[in-house]
Scaffold this motif. Structure first.
Motif, PDB file in Angstrom:
ATOM      1  N   LYS A  29      57.480 -24.151 -50.899  1.00 20.64           N
ATOM      2  CA  LYS A  29      57.758 -23.122 -49.883  1.00 20.64           C
ATOM      3  C   LYS A  29      57.589 -22.064 -50.504  1.00 20.64           C
ATOM      4  O   LYS A  29      58.654 -21.763 -51.425  1.00 20.64           O
ATOM      5  N   GLU A  30      57.141 -20.806 -50.102  1.00 24.15           N
ATOM      6  CA  GLU A  30      57.187 -19.327 -50.299  1.00 24.15           C
ATOM      7  C   GLU A  30      58.377 -18.653 -49.475  1.00 24.15           C
ATOM      8  O   GLU A  30      58.046 -18.939 -48.306  1.00 24.15           O
ATOM      9  N   PHE A  31      59.066 -17.988 -49.995  1.00 24.35           N
ATOM     10  CA  PHE A  31      59.811 -16.874 -49.177  1.00 24.35           C
ATOM     11  C   PHE A  31      59.172 -15.641 -49.296  1.00 24.35           C
ATOM     12  O   PHE A  31      58.975 -15.150 -50.294  1.00 24.35           O
ATOM     13  N   TYR A  32      59.318 -14.670 -48.387  1.00 29.69           N
ATOM     14  CA  TYR A  32      58.735 -13.339 -48.268  1.00 29.69           C
ATOM     15  C   TYR A  32      59.781 -12.256 -47.885  1.00 29.69           C
ATOM     16  O   TYR A  32      60.615 -12.508 -46.888  1.00 29.69           O
ATOM     17  N   TYR A  48      63.171 -10.869 -44.319  1.00 34.36           N
ATOM     18  CA  TYR A  48      62.814 -12.092 -45.084  1.00 34.36           C
ATOM     19  C   TYR A  48      62.017 -13.377 -44.288  1.00 34.36           C
ATOM     20  O   TYR A  48      62.697 -13.439 -42.978  1.00 34.36           O
ATOM     21  N   THR A  49      61.201 -14.074 -44.653  1.00 36.01           N
ATOM     22  CA  THR A  49      60.609 -14.982 -43.800  1.00 36.01           C
ATOM     23  C   THR A  49      59.717 -15.975 -44.461  1.00 36.01           C
ATOM     24  O   THR A  49      59.847 -15.997 -45.745  1.00 36.01           O
ATOM     25  N   THR A  50      59.428 -17.248 -44.139  1.00 38.23           N
ATOM     26  CA  THR A  50      58.624 -18.004 -44.772  1.00 38.23           C
ATOM     27  C   THR A  50      57.137 -17.918 -44.111  1.00 38.23           C
ATOM     28  O   THR A  50      56.197 -18.596 -44.940  1.00 38.23           O
ATOM     29  N   THR A  57      62.375 -18.441 -54.191  1.00 36.74           N
ATOM     30  CA  THR A  57      63.715 -18.843 -53.372  1.00 36.74           C
ATOM     31  C   THR A  57      64.129 -17.890 -52.284  1.00 36.74           C
ATOM     32  O   THR A  57      63.687 -16.726 -52.374  1.00 36.74           O
ATOM     33  N   LYS A  58      64.695 -18.361 -51.432  1.00 35.68           N
ATOM     34  CA  LYS A  58      65.129 -17.746 -50.303  1.00 35.68           C
ATOM     35  C   LYS A  58      66.345 -16.554 -51.015  1.00 35.68           C
ATOM     36  O   LYS A  58      65.960 -15.284 -50.388  1.00 35.68           O
ATOM     37  N   SER A  59      66.973 -16.675 -51.575  1.00 37.04           N
ATOM     38  CA  SER A  59      67.964 -16.059 -52.209  1.00 37.04           C
ATOM     39  C   SER A  59      67.462 -14.595 -52.779  1.00 37.04           C
ATOM     40  O   SER A  59      67.771 -13.590 -52.791  1.00 37.04           O
ATOM     41  N   ALA A 113      64.241 -13.549 -51.977  1.00 39.46           N
ATOM     42  CA  ALA A 113      63.565 -12.723 -51.023  1.00 39.46           C
ATOM     43  C   ALA A 113      64.895 -12.157 -50.225  1.00 39.46           C
ATOM     44  O   ALA A 113      64.757 -10.691 -50.075  1.00 39.46           O
ATOM     45  N   MET A 114      66.090 -12.538 -50.126  1.00 39.58           N
ATOM     46  CA  MET A 114      67.129 -12.059 -49.426  1.00 39.58           C
ATOM     47  C   MET A 114      67.716 -10.838 -50.241  1.00 39.58           C
ATOM     48  O   MET A 114      68.224  -9.527 -49.649  1.00 39.58           O
TER      49      MET A 114
END
Length: 87
Positions: free
Chosen positions: A4-7, A22-24, A60-62, A64-65
Motif C-alpha cells: 500500500k502506498e500512502f500519499y 494524507y491518504t491512501t 509508510t503512513k508515518s 506521509a504524515m
C-alpha cells in the motif's frame, strides 16, 4: 499482498488557500473534500471546489504524515515556494 502506498497531498481551495493531508487514495479523498464530507477545514462551502495540485507517495503512513506536518508548519509564502518547484 500488494504494498500500500500512502500519499501526502495539497489542495488548492476556491478561496485561494491551501490544504494539506494524507491518504491512501487521492482521487477518493479529493471527492470527499469536494462533497463536503472531508476534513473540517474543507467543509466550508466557500473553500469548494478544490483541486489537487500536489501528491507525493510514501511507503509508510508515518512518512506521509511527517510530510503533511512539515508542510503545515510553513508560512504561506514558503508553501508557495515549495509548490512552485513542482508546478
Amino acid at each position: 499482498m500488494e504494498a500500500k502506498e500512502f500519499y501526502f497531498y495539497v489542495l488548492l481551495c476556491a478561496d485561494d488557500t491551501f490544504y494539506g493531508g494524507y491518504t491512501t487514495e487521492p482521487e477518493r479523498r479529493l471527492k470527499e473534500h469536494n462533497d463536503g464530507t472531508g476534513a473540517k477545514y474543507t467543509r466550508v462551502r466557500s473553500r469548494r471546489p478544490m483541486r489537487m495540485i500536489y501528491t507525493e507517495a510514501f511507503e509508510t503512513k508515518s512518512e506521509a504524515m511527517r510530510a503533511e506536518y512539515a508542510f503545515k508548519q510553513l508560512a504561506r509564502h514558503e508553501k508557495m515556494v515549495f509548490l512552485k518547484k513542482y508546478m
